[in-house]
Design a protein around this motif. Structure first.
Motif, mmCIF file in Angstrom:
data_model
loop_
_atom_site.group_PDB
_atom_site.id
_atom_site.type_symbol
_atom_site.label_atom_id
_atom_site.label_comp_id
_atom_site.label_asym_id
_atom_site.label_seq_id
_atom_site.Cartn_x
_atom_site.Cartn_y
_atom_site.Cartn_z
ATOM 1 N N ASN A 59 10.829 22.144 -44.896
ATOM 2 C CA ASN A 59 9.994 21.921 -43.710
ATOM 3 C C ASN A 59 9.509 20.477 -43.638
ATOM 4 O O ASN A 59 9.512 19.855 -42.565
ATOM 5 N N GLU A 60 9.063 19.949 -44.807
ATOM 6 C CA GLU A 60 8.566 18.567 -44.825
ATOM 7 C C GLU A 60 9.706 17.575 -44.570
ATOM 8 O O GLU A 60 9.551 16.617 -43.795
ATOM 9 N N ILE A 61 10.866 17.818 -45.197
ATOM 10 C CA ILE A 61 12.003 16.916 -44.994
ATOM 11 C C ILE A 61 12.451 16.954 -43.538
ATOM 12 O O ILE A 61 12.730 15.912 -42.923
ATOM 13 N N ALA A 62 12.510 18.149 -42.951
ATOM 14 C CA ALA A 62 12.918 18.275 -41.550
ATOM 15 C C ALA A 62 11.952 17.548 -40.621
ATOM 16 O O ALA A 62 12.368 16.906 -39.645
ATOM 17 N N PHE A 63 10.658 17.616 -40.927
ATOM 18 C CA PHE A 63 9.650 16.949 -40.101
ATOM 19 C C PHE A 63 9.821 15.435 -40.179
ATOM 20 O O PHE A 63 9.727 14.737 -39.161
ATOM 21 N N LEU A 64 10.080 14.934 -41.392
ATOM 22 C CA LEU A 64 10.313 13.500 -41.545
ATOM 23 C C LEU A 64 11.596 13.070 -40.845
ATOM 24 O O LEU A 64 11.631 12.017 -40.188
ATOM 25 N N MET A 65 12.661 13.874 -40.982
ATOM 26 C CA MET A 65 13.936 13.529 -40.352
ATOM 27 C C MET A 65 13.813 13.497 -38.829
ATOM 28 O O MET A 65 14.484 12.719 -38.155
ATOM 29 N N LYS A 66 12.936 14.322 -38.288
ATOM 30 C CA LYS A 66 12.760 14.397 -36.846
ATOM 31 C C LYS A 66 11.938 13.237 -36.296
ATOM 32 O O LYS A 66 12.198 12.748 -35.182
ATOM 33 N N ASN A 67 10.956 12.774 -37.070
ATOM 34 C CA ASN A 67 9.984 11.807 -36.548
ATOM 35 C C ASN A 67 10.058 10.418 -37.176
ATOM 36 O O ASN A 67 9.285 9.540 -36.778
ATOM 37 N N CYS A 68 10.972 10.204 -38.125
ATOM 38 C CA CYS A 68 10.998 8.938 -38.871
ATOM 39 C C CYS A 68 12.417 8.380 -38.970
ATOM 40 O O CYS A 68 13.360 8.951 -38.426
ATOM 41 N N ASP A 69 12.523 7.263 -39.700
ATOM 42 C CA ASP A 69 13.845 6.704 -39.969
ATOM 43 C C ASP A 69 14.361 7.244 -41.297
ATOM 44 O O ASP A 69 14.141 8.409 -41.617
ATOM 45 N N GLU A 70 14.997 6.422 -42.140
ATOM 46 C CA GLU A 70 15.618 6.935 -43.354
ATOM 47 C C GLU A 70 14.579 7.433 -44.365
ATOM 48 O O GLU A 70 13.438 6.964 -44.399
ATOM 49 N N LEU A 71 15.011 8.385 -45.192
ATOM 50 C CA LEU A 71 14.138 8.952 -46.222
ATOM 51 C C LEU A 71 14.083 8.021 -47.425
ATOM 52 O O LEU A 71 15.119 7.576 -47.929
ATOM 53 N N ARG A 72 12.871 7.751 -47.896
ATOM 54 C CA ARG A 72 12.675 6.905 -49.063
ATOM 55 C C ARG A 72 11.976 7.703 -50.154
ATOM 56 O O ARG A 72 11.129 8.549 -49.866
ATOM 57 N N LEU A 73 12.348 7.423 -51.381
ATOM 58 C CA LEU A 73 11.742 8.088 -52.532
ATOM 59 C C LEU A 73 11.079 7.019 -53.392
ATOM 60 O O LEU A 73 11.759 6.230 -54.049
ATOM 61 N N ALA A 74 9.756 6.969 -53.358
ATOM 62 C CA ALA A 74 9.006 5.950 -54.089
ATOM 63 C C ALA A 74 8.717 6.439 -55.503
ATOM 64 O O ALA A 74 8.023 7.441 -55.688
#
Length: 282
Positions: A35-50
């Motif tokens: 759910n969190e990944i889908a929300f980020l993919m919908k509203n943001c650019d690339e996924l980053r892992l800090a």
């Protein structure tokens, strides 16, 4: 929801982190779900892992070449693109449950080196995301991404505030996070002390401290708790202090300070470790 409430109630909501110009969405990597990944993919650019450098090294990711300044793009060997597959990969990667042979490079998850000291070492989004995960009791690693507008522009702080209100998400300002940590955490830890007889400046008591921004050594002479005391704060300069480089006067400043303290019979020299040689690029 305020920062203190996020920490106190162990909020597991996506956080909106803002600075003066833009914003990101962030969630602790250890417990991130589809759910969190889908929300980020919908509203943001690339996924980053800090994650901090010591974790990058421990996971073996340091064998891969960085893209740009500090990103390592990786994926699981099946190269899954769904939110569930990406969440699974991120969770198991930060837990150390994925071997280096199961990782492909380059991939779609951008691993970012975030400073281990968090926002007190560098006030960036990766560091803020790292701090929030750690303060919530999770592994210091977070998934985050730049918040975008529906038109594909980088979201401003004003847009982020409206977005957070619309989706009932907590907003954390980096400057507030810095203030919170300074107010609530023990940042300086005394770790060792010893008597230090010197060749030219008499005997000092050397006291070592550990801080989020590096090591500090205090050289103390005499009874400094009474009356006025001479204090010199000196940033480490290897080339000037040790090799007497002619490109700076750091070594001269250090020696003069020690001479003055020795002559006065009391004083403190605070030596800040971890700085570079001036004018030489070390």
């Amino acid at each position: 929801m305020s920062l203190s409430n996020v920490i106190t109630f162990n909020s597991r909501k996506i956080c909106v982190i803002v600075d003066d110009q833009k914003a990101v969405l962030s969630f602790p990597a250890e417990v991130v779900g589809s759910n969190e990944i889908a929300f980020l993919m919908k509203n943001c650019d690339e996924l980053r892992l800090a994650i901090p450098w010591n974790t990058i090294s421990k996971l073996g990711l340091n064998r891969f070449r960085f893209y740009g300044e500090n990103f390592i793009p990786v994926d699981f060997k099946t190269n899954g693109v769904s939110a569930e597959e990406r969440a699974w990969f991120v969770r198991n990667l930060v837990k150390g449950e994925i071997s280096i042979d199961e990782i492909i490079y380059p991939g779609r998850i951008f691993v970012e080196e975030a400073k281990e000291g968090g926002v007190l070492e560098r006030p960036g989004f990766g560091e803020a995301a790292l701090d929030i995960a750690r303060m919530l009791g999770f592994i210091p690693a977070s998934v985050y991404s730049n918040l975008m507008t529906p038109s594909g522009e980088i979201a401003t702080a004003d847009y982020a505030m409206k977005f957070a209100e619309e989706h009932s998400l907590p907003v954390i300002k980096i400057k507030d996070l810095i203030f919170y940590r300074l107010k609530n955490e023990k940042l300086v830890e005394r770790v060792v002390d010893a008597t230090l007889p010197t060749k030219f400046y008499g005997v000092f008591k050397a006291v070592g401290y550990k801080t989020p921004i590096g090591e500090i050594i205090a050289l103390v002479k005499g009874e400094v708790s009474e009356g006025e005391t001479l204090v010199r704060i000196h940033s480490e300069c290897l080339t000037g202090d040790v090799f007497h480089s002619l490109r700076c006067d750091c070594g001269d400043q250090l020696e003069n300070a020690l001479k003055i303290i020795d002559k006065a019979g009391k004083g403190v020299l605070i030596y800040m470790r971890g700085h570079e040689g001036r004018g030489i690029g070390l």
